[in-house]
Design a protein around this motif. Structure first.
Motif, PDB file in Angstrom:
ATOM      1  N   GLY A 120       0.810  -1.206   0.000  1.00  0.00           N
ATOM      2  CA  GLY A 120       0.000   0.000   0.000  1.00  0.00           C
ATOM      3  C   GLY A 120       0.848   1.263   0.000  1.00  0.00           C
ATOM      4  O   GLY A 120       0.510   2.251  -0.670  1.00  0.00           O
ATOM      5  N   LEU A 121       1.951   1.251   0.724  1.00  0.00           N
ATOM      6  CA  LEU A 121       2.823   2.428   0.749  1.00  0.00           C
ATOM      7  C   LEU A 121       3.475   2.666  -0.608  1.00  0.00           C
ATOM      8  O   LEU A 121       3.688   3.816  -1.015  1.00  0.00           O
ATOM      9  CB  LEU A 121       3.883   2.258   1.840  1.00  0.00           C
ATOM     10  N   GLU A 122       3.780   1.572  -1.312  1.00  0.00           N
ATOM     11  CA  GLU A 122       4.295   1.733  -2.677  1.00  0.00           C
ATOM     12  C   GLU A 122       3.226   2.368  -3.562  1.00  0.00           C
ATOM     13  O   GLU A 122       3.523   3.252  -4.379  1.00  0.00           O
ATOM     14  CB  GLU A 122       4.711   0.366  -3.222  1.00  0.00           C
ATOM     15  N   GLN A 123       1.976   1.959  -3.382  1.00  0.00           N
ATOM     16  CA  GLN A 123       0.875   2.579  -4.123  1.00  0.00           C
ATOM     17  C   GLN A 123       0.752   4.060  -3.776  1.00  0.00           C
ATOM     18  O   GLN A 123       0.484   4.892  -4.651  1.00  0.00           O
ATOM     19  CB  GLN A 123      -0.437   1.856  -3.780  1.00  0.00           C
ATOM     20  N   PHE A 124       0.963   4.378  -2.503  1.00  0.00           N
ATOM     21  CA  PHE A 124       0.861   5.771  -2.063  1.00  0.00           C
ATOM     22  C   PHE A 124       1.899   6.639  -2.759  1.00  0.00           C
ATOM     23  O   PHE A 124       1.592   7.750  -3.223  1.00  0.00           O
ATOM     24  CB  PHE A 124       1.044   5.851  -0.546  1.00  0.00           C
ATOM     25  N   VAL A 125       3.125   6.149  -2.833  1.00  0.00           N
ATOM     26  CA  VAL A 125       4.188   6.916  -3.495  1.00  0.00           C
ATOM     27  C   VAL A 125       3.830   7.181  -4.953  1.00  0.00           C
ATOM     28  O   VAL A 125       4.006   8.298  -5.460  1.00  0.00           O
ATOM     29  CB  VAL A 125       5.538   6.163  -3.386  1.00  0.00           C
ATOM     30  N   ARG A 126       3.313   6.167  -5.620  1.00  0.00           N
ATOM     31  CA  ARG A 126       2.924   6.349  -7.023  1.00  0.00           C
ATOM     32  C   ARG A 126       1.810   7.373  -7.166  1.00  0.00           C
ATOM     33  O   ARG A 126       1.848   8.223  -8.066  1.00  0.00           O
ATOM     34  CB  ARG A 126       2.513   5.013  -7.638  1.00  0.00           C
ATOM     35  N   LYS A 127       0.824   7.316  -6.295  1.00  0.00           N
ATOM     36  CA  LYS A 127      -0.290   8.251  -6.370  1.00  0.00           C
ATOM     37  C   LYS A 127       0.167   9.679  -6.072  1.00  0.00           C
ATOM     38  O   LYS A 127      -0.321  10.648  -6.676  1.00  0.00           O
ATOM     39  CB  LYS A 127      -1.398   7.828  -5.404  1.00  0.00           C
ATOM     40  N   TYR A 128       1.100   9.809  -5.149  1.00  0.00           N
ATOM     41  CA  TYR A 128       1.613  11.144  -4.824  1.00  0.00           C
ATOM     42  C   TYR A 128       2.344  11.749  -6.025  1.00  0.00           C
ATOM     43  O   TYR A 128       2.150  12.925  -6.360  1.00  0.00           O
ATOM     44  CB  TYR A 128       2.552  11.063  -3.624  1.00  0.00           C
ATOM     45  N   HIS A 129       3.158  10.932  -6.705  1.00  0.00           N
ATOM     46  CA  HIS A 129       3.866  11.426  -7.887  1.00  0.00           C
ATOM     47  C   HIS A 129       2.906  11.709  -9.030  1.00  0.00           C
ATOM     48  O   HIS A 129       3.107  12.670  -9.789  1.00  0.00           O
ATOM     49  CB  HIS A 129       4.945  10.429  -8.316  1.00  0.00           C
ATOM     50  N   GLU A 130       1.862  10.906  -9.154  1.00  0.00           N
ATOM     51  CA  GLU A 130       0.853  11.174 -10.182  1.00  0.00           C
ATOM     52  C   GLU A 130       0.216  12.545  -9.968  1.00  0.00           C
ATOM     53  O   GLU A 130       0.019  13.309 -10.927  1.00  0.00           O
ATOM     54  CB  GLU A 130      -0.232  10.090 -10.136  1.00  0.00           C
ATOM     55  N   ALA A 131      -0.109  12.848  -8.729  1.00  0.00           N
ATOM     56  CA  ALA A 131      -0.723  14.146  -8.430  1.00  0.00           C
ATOM     57  C   ALA A 131       0.217  15.293  -8.766  1.00  0.00           C
ATOM     58  O   ALA A 131      -0.209  16.332  -9.289  1.00  0.00           O
ATOM     59  CB  ALA A 131      -1.133  14.203  -6.962  1.00  0.00           C
ATOM     60  N   LYS A 132       1.513  15.099  -8.487  1.00  0.00           N
ATOM     61  CA  LYS A 132       2.484  16.146  -8.795  1.00  0.00           C
ATOM     62  C   LYS A 132       2.623  16.341 -10.296  1.00  0.00           C
ATOM     63  O   LYS A 132       2.674  17.479 -10.792  1.00  0.00           O
ATOM     64  CB  LYS A 132       3.843  15.796  -8.180  1.00  0.00           C
ATOM     65  N   VAL A 133       2.690  15.241 -11.039  1.00  0.00           N
ATOM     66  CA  VAL A 133       2.827  15.326 -12.491  1.00  0.00           C
ATOM     67  C   VAL A 133       1.616  16.018 -13.113  1.00  0.00           C
ATOM     68  O   VAL A 133       1.741  16.846 -14.031  1.00  0.00           O
ATOM     69  CB  VAL A 133       3.012  13.914 -13.099  1.00  0.00           C
ATOM     70  N   LEU A 134       0.439  15.701 -12.586  1.00  0.00           N
ATOM     71  CA  LEU A 134      -0.798  16.286 -13.106  1.00  0.00           C
ATOM     72  C   LEU A 134      -1.075  17.670 -12.532  1.00  0.00           C
ATOM     73  O   LEU A 134      -2.066  18.312 -12.913  1.00  0.00           O
ATOM     74  CB  LEU A 134      -1.983  15.358 -12.798  1.00  0.00           C
ATOM     75  N   GLN A 135      -0.211  18.095 -11.594  1.00  0.00           N
ATOM     76  CA  GLN A 135      -0.367  19.401 -10.931  1.00  0.00           C
ATOM     77  C   GLN A 135      -1.742  19.516 -10.267  1.00  0.00           C
ATOM     78  O   GLN A 135      -2.420  20.539 -10.362  1.00  0.00           O
ATOM     79  CB  GLN A 135      -0.140  20.545 -11.929  1.00  0.00           C
ATOM     80  N   ARG A 136      -2.109  18.434  -9.579  1.00  0.00           N
ATOM     81  CA  ARG A 136      -3.380  18.392  -8.867  1.00  0.00           C
ATOM     82  C   ARG A 136      -3.147  18.525  -7.370  1.00  0.00           C
ATOM     83  O   ARG A 136      -2.109  18.085  -6.836  1.00  0.00           O
ATOM     84  CB  ARG A 136      -4.095  17.064  -9.150  1.00  0.00           C
TER      85      ARG A 136
END
Length: 403
Positions: A120-136
């Motif tokens: 789950g923490l690995e999923q969290f890191v991916r989701k956090y980077h996705e938000a940064k890339v999308l500037q959300r």
């Protein structure tokens, strides 16, 4: 099959069924079925926690009555299929006879929870980077799609982490044995991070209630750890978890669904008033909820999920009637009574004490969390919860010798 292996088969299958509930519901079902057969075909193994016979029988029979009266029997069949998880009480209680065996299952849960949390923490890191890339904005981007670990939903993950933490905490704080505690602390830390990362306030509250119980037993001053940690998260606000905690009393508009939960409770109350004995029928809360919306509730409805009431007390009373709710409460409080009475009768150095206290903490956490989530309706969570209850009864009936 060698006789020694045949004798041990019920234990192996029961332990696998209980532990894999945190990993895969399909695997848990397979092992539960195998465990059921192994218990039935092993002489002298079968037993059932008789104290729970009446509440379980009432729960099952009233669910069937509600289903028959609803006029929607076919759509309610998924709830009948969930009866299989009560076999966990039979299989685990039958197969687990020693305190060391209960300890082994708890260690298995700790390992499974740690691995699920790590994923789950690995999923969290991916989701956090996705938000940064999308500037959300991460808060609004993350809430609709949170980490799930090995499960399909963050509610399931958080329910598992909450219960695993109670058992790990009981073992670390109250057991007299020192082996395995170093890696248990690591597993507990990972499970705590998984619970935090799932961002589910109801399970945070449940875990806090159960933790307060365990810390009070160890040293009443340790209870201060809970508000201190909560305050630290609010002040530091890592990844806006502090904002999520504050949203309990100060929601971010429609995002945090506080008003959604209020509306659901009001809908549930209208259902209960209209159908106090048999409810609207299993699986009928969602399809029928619009008929029971109070006239003063503004439209459009707050954003949220309306297929259940996010509250086990309102939901099961509305869905199956007040006698079904009474059966569920009977099960909870009978187990609490039996385990509390059992603890009082045990010597101070008995290893059964941490098991019983841990099980009590799980029930407290489960009941508190259940006010804001239908956790007893989630098969993966229900399977683990009932296996824990069975382990508690096994500890009550185990040999007094230390594990």
């Amino acid at each position: 099959m060698p006789s020694s292996l045949r004798e041990k088969a019920p234990l192996y299958f029961a332990a696998a069924a209980a532990i894999t509930a945190v990993v895969s519901i399909v695997a848990s079902e397979v092992f539960l079925g195998a465990g059921l057969l192994a218990v039935l075909f092993t002489t002298g193994k079968s037993r059932w926690p008789s104290a729970l016979t009446a509440p379980v029988a009432l729960w099952i029979s009233w669910t069937l009555l509600s289903l028959a009266a609803s006029g929607h029997a076919r759509s309610g069949l998924p709830q009948v299929k969930k009866f299989i998880w009560f076999a966990m009480l039979f299989v685990v209680f039958s197969a687990v006879r020693k305190l060391s065996e209960v300890r082994g299952i708890v260690l298995g849960w700790a390992l499974a929870a740690a691995l699920s949390a790590a994923w789950g923490l690995e999923q969290f890191v991916r989701k956090y980077h996705e938000a940064k890339v999308l500037q959300r904005d991460f808060y609004n981007y993350y809430l609709p799609s949170r980490i799930t670990g090995f499960m399909a939903h963050w509610m399931t993950l958080s329910g598992h982490m909450m219960m695993a933490l109670m058992l790990i905490g009981a073992l670390l704080l109250l057991s007299h044995q020192t082996r395995n505690k170093w890696w248990l602390a690591i597993a507990g830390f990972l499970a705590a991070l998984g619970l935090l990362g799932a961002d589910v306030r109801s399970m945070w509250g449940g875990a806090a209630a159960g933790a307060i119980y365990l810390l009070w037993l160890r040293n009443r001053w340790l209870v201060a750890i809970v508000p201190v940690l909560a305050g630290l998260v609010i002040v530091v606000n890592p990844y806006k978890f502090g904002d999520r905690m504050v949203s309990i009393v100060r929601p971010h508009g429609d995002t945090d669904s506080n008003e959604h939960r209020v509306v659901l409770r009001r809908i549930g109350w209208e259902m209960i008033k209209a159908h106090p004995l048999l409810g609207v029928g299993p699986e009928q809360v969602g399809p029928q909820h619009e008929r029971y919306i109070p006239p003063d509730v503004a439209r459009p409805l707050p954003t949220g999920y309306y297929d259940h009431l996010h509250n086990i007390y309102y939901h099961f009373a509305a869905e199956r009637g007040l006698p079904a709710l009474a059966a569920l409460l009977w099960l909870f409080f009978r187990a609490l009574y039996d385990f509390a009475r059992g603890v009082r009768r045990l010597p101070a150095n008995s290893e059964a004490r941490w098991i019983l206290h841990g099980t009590i903490a799980v029930i407290i956490a489960f009941m508190c969390g259940g006010y804001f989530e239908v956790n007893f309706g989630d098969s993966e969570v229900q399977a683990m919860f009932l296996a824990i209850i069975a382990c508690g009864y096994s500890a009550l009936n185990a040999s007094p010798d230390p594990a």
